[in-house]
Design an enzyme around this catalytic site. Sequence first.
Site, PDB file in Angstrom:
ATOM      1  N   HIS A  57       0.848  -1.199   0.000  1.00  0.00           N
ATOM      2  CA  HIS A  57       0.000   0.000   0.000  1.00  0.00           C
ATOM      3  C   HIS A  57       0.875   1.238   0.000  1.00  0.00           C
ATOM      4  CE1 HIS A  57       0.785  -0.435   4.306  1.00  0.00           C
ATOM      5  NE2 HIS A  57       0.272   0.742   4.538  1.00  0.00           N
ATOM      6  N   HIS A  59       1.359   3.988   1.834  1.00  0.00           N
ATOM      7  CA  HIS A  59       1.867   4.804   2.949  1.00  0.00           C
ATOM      8  C   HIS A  59       3.398   4.946   2.898  1.00  0.00           C
ATOM      9  CE1 HIS A  59      -1.976   4.226   5.546  1.00  0.00           C
ATOM     10  NE2 HIS A  59      -2.087   5.208   4.685  1.00  0.00           N
ATOM     11  N   ASP A  61       5.698   4.941   5.028  1.00  0.00           N
ATOM     12  CA  ASP A  61       6.564   4.022   5.776  1.00  0.00           C
ATOM     13  C   ASP A  61       6.586   2.631   5.132  1.00  0.00           C
ATOM     14  OD1 ASP A  61       3.883   3.697   6.590  1.00  0.00           O
ATOM     15  OD2 ASP A  61       4.498   2.759   8.475  1.00  0.00           O
ATOM     16  N   HIS A  62       5.979   2.508   3.936  1.00  0.00           N
ATOM     17  CA  HIS A  62       6.058   1.265   3.158  1.00  0.00           C
ATOM     18  C   HIS A  62       6.654   1.500   1.770  1.00  0.00           C
ATOM     19  CE1 HIS A  62       3.641  -1.284   5.959  1.00  0.00           C
ATOM     20  NE2 HIS A  62       3.365  -0.071   6.401  1.00  0.00           N
ATOM     21  N   HIS A 115      -7.539  -0.433   5.355  1.00  0.00           N
ATOM     22  CA  HIS A 115      -6.477   0.438   5.889  1.00  0.00           C
ATOM     23  C   HIS A 115      -6.202   1.538   4.866  1.00  0.00           C
ATOM     24  CE1 HIS A 115      -2.838   1.616   8.022  1.00  0.00           C
ATOM     25  NE2 HIS A 115      -2.137   1.453   6.917  1.00  0.00           N
ATOM     26  N   ASP A 134      -0.365  -3.745   6.257  1.00  0.00           N
ATOM     27  CA  ASP A 134      -1.009  -3.199   7.458  1.00  0.00           C
ATOM     28  C   ASP A 134      -2.479  -3.613   7.535  1.00  0.00           C
ATOM     29  OD1 ASP A 134       1.389  -2.026   8.024  1.00  0.00           O
ATOM     30  OD2 ASP A 134       0.718   0.039   7.721  1.00  0.00           O
ATOM     31  N   HIS A 172       4.315  -4.173  10.881  1.00  0.00           N
ATOM     32  CA  HIS A 172       4.755  -3.509  12.118  1.00  0.00           C
ATOM     33  C   HIS A 172       4.862  -4.477  13.290  1.00  0.00           C
ATOM     34  CE1 HIS A 172       4.278   0.693  10.675  1.00  0.00           C
ATOM     35  NE2 HIS A 172       3.344   0.159   9.908  1.00  0.00           N
TER      36      HIS A 172
END
Length: 256
Positions: A57, A59, A61-62, A115, A134, A172
């Site tokens: 996805h 985001h 942090d990915h 998400h 996530d 995570h």
Amino acid sequence: MANLEIHQFPCLSDNFGVLIHDPGHNLTASIDAPDAKAVSAALAEKGWALTHILTTHHHADHTGGNLALKGASKCAITGPRGEAGKIPGIDASVSGGDTFAFGDHEVHVLDTPGHTAGHITYVMPSAGVAFVGDTLFALGCGRVIEGDAQMMWQSLGKLMALPKETAVYCGHEYTQANARFALTIEPENAALQKRAREVDQLRAAGKATLPTTIGLELETNPFLRPHVAAIQQRLGMQGQPEWKIFGEIRERKNRS
Ligand SMILES: [Fe+2]
């Protein structure tokens, strides 16, 4: 069939990086790319050359490492069709029902929105693994940011239907906090009590609590257990649709 080697490592504040390596074809994929430096260091440690990034996805942090890693390796980036415009450096977009080869292994794509609206999960049945980003966490699930509870519940249902022994790699390390919350939803669950103790021991030793398995999550993760009478009673939601009970658990977690 060649084995699939998997290397998981912590990065950023609480993300996991995961590398998968097919030695027969000398292919290496990074599942998401939270941080280019951490992924590069892990590649160097293993002596693997990056050939692919599989994005779950959009985001940051990915995907934050996508462009630097692609610049350094010329790797091909595959990501979710539903949010392809938000995936830096994307080369190929996929969505639910698509399959593609990673060396000797077939990768099955599941749509798991909630998400984010286009979130996907990569399942490799021949290796018995799923990369869920996530969507599902150990003892928890992702925040429902771009979808609604019903959508997220449907997505989780697809994961719940995978073989119980499937190893689940998540984005995570939230397990210890999730365990505290899970015990407020189903304190009488002996399997959950035991797991919470094990998680505390692992974290005290500085070890990862992941991967988990579908079977373990079905037994201990309250987000996957809205059918349980004791949970329904505790929430005062006897007989209500499972997605609504799931939604209430998610709301309580948001407030916790
Ligand atoms: Fe995310």
